[in-house]
Design a protein around this motif. Sequence first.
Motif, short mmCIF file in Angstrom:
data_model
loop_
_atom_site.label_atom_id
_atom_site.label_comp_id
_atom_site.label_asym_id
_atom_site.label_seq_id
_atom_site.Cartn_x
_atom_site.Cartn_y
_atom_site.Cartn_z
N VAL A 76 80.22 39.83 62.52
CA VAL A 76 79.27 38.74 62.73
C VAL A 76 78.38 38.58 61.49
O VAL A 76 78.13 37.45 61.04
CB VAL A 76 78.42 39.00 63.98
CG1 VAL A 76 77.28 37.98 64.07
CG2 VAL A 76 79.29 38.91 65.24
N SER A 80 78.42 35.35 59.08
CA SER A 80 77.13 34.64 58.99
C SER A 80 76.69 34.51 57.54
O SER A 80 76.23 33.43 57.11
CB SER A 80 76.06 35.38 59.80
OG SER A 80 76.40 35.42 61.18
N THR A 129 81.99 29.40 67.97
CA THR A 129 81.24 28.40 67.21
C THR A 129 81.11 28.83 65.75
O THR A 129 81.27 28.01 64.84
CB THR A 129 79.85 28.18 67.82
OG1 THR A 129 79.98 27.80 69.19
CG2 THR A 129 79.09 27.10 67.07
N LEU A 130 80.83 30.11 65.53
CA LEU A 130 80.69 30.62 64.17
C LEU A 130 82.01 30.49 63.41
O LEU A 130 82.03 30.08 62.24
CB LEU A 130 80.25 32.09 64.22
CG LEU A 130 80.05 32.80 62.88
CD1 LEU A 130 78.96 32.10 62.06
CD2 LEU A 130 79.69 34.27 63.11
N VAL A 177 82.32 28.07 60.11
CA VAL A 177 82.69 28.60 58.79
C VAL A 177 83.84 27.81 58.20
O VAL A 177 83.80 27.38 57.04
CB VAL A 177 83.07 30.10 58.91
CG1 VAL A 177 83.77 30.57 57.64
CG2 VAL A 177 81.83 30.94 59.17
N LEU A 220 78.86 31.93 55.89
CA LEU A 220 78.47 30.58 56.31
C LEU A 220 77.23 30.11 55.56
O LEU A 220 77.15 28.96 55.10
CB LEU A 220 78.22 30.54 57.82
CG LEU A 220 77.77 29.20 58.40
CD1 LEU A 220 78.82 28.12 58.15
CD2 LEU A 220 77.48 29.32 59.89
#
Length: 294
Positions: free
Chosen positions: A279, A283, A23-24, A28, A286
């Motif tokens: 991660v 993150s 999903t990440l 992005v 994003l």
Amino acid sequence: MFKRLQIYANEMYPVIPRLFISTLMVAVQYLAVLTFAEAPPIYQFHWEDLGIVYTVFAFLFLLRIADEFKDLENDRINYPERPLPSGRVYKRDLWFLGTLLFVTMVGINLVLPQPLGPFLLVIFYGFLMTVWFFQRDKIEPSLVLALVTHNPVQLILSFYVIHFVTYHYGLALWTWENVCVAIVLYIPALLWEISRKIKAPMDENQYVTYSQVWGFKGSLLAIVGIAAVGVLAAWILVYELSASVLLIVAYGVLLYFFYRYYQAPAGKNLKTIVPAYLVVHLSIFLILIAMLYF
């Protein structure tokens, strides 16, 4: 069977964390493509977006399962405790799971409002990987050749996601911003592939690692350099934000932990440090993209 598959998933491909990562990755790319379009459209959620997330998740899961069969003989020697070599999971279990993932993934993409070309390219490249590009005798003995031929699948997967977004919103596909976005997503896959095959000199065995090929220090320097490329690609896209310094800070923290690992590597590995950094890096990127977009 389902209990055995649960054992396999828990140890080799934890579903919830991998769904989060998928999903990440999609988020992005999705938001970045919209942000850097000449006329950024307003994002509207569609159920089709979940289909893209599932495709990324399922395809990466399929690659994991394919590796179980490709590496079975080596795993029986080097990793006999793993589910398949240890006999806690059967081949037929993984065939069932792989078939289920493949059929559902194909079914979803048949109904998604997009041309099938990029998806078929992903499937075709994945197939070539499973058969060692019909050059197993040359590729399998060479860790670097395997990396060069197999790891670019992440670029193909990024093309699939970016193509979906541009097609869905009527945006240009081949822009330098989209290329940077693809690089930002490719670097984590490259870092993970290399870092998981690095061992301290005293922990080396017959299993071939990048630390054997490039040396312990050389393999660590390779990761540091590759991570720097990822940071640069991300920073080029968001440099106008003062908060972009967070990308540099995260990279600095990575360097600190790498230095500590280099100083005292015995009994340690990078399987926690690198995924955590990836991660955090994605993150932060994003969040920065969202700041630009909104």
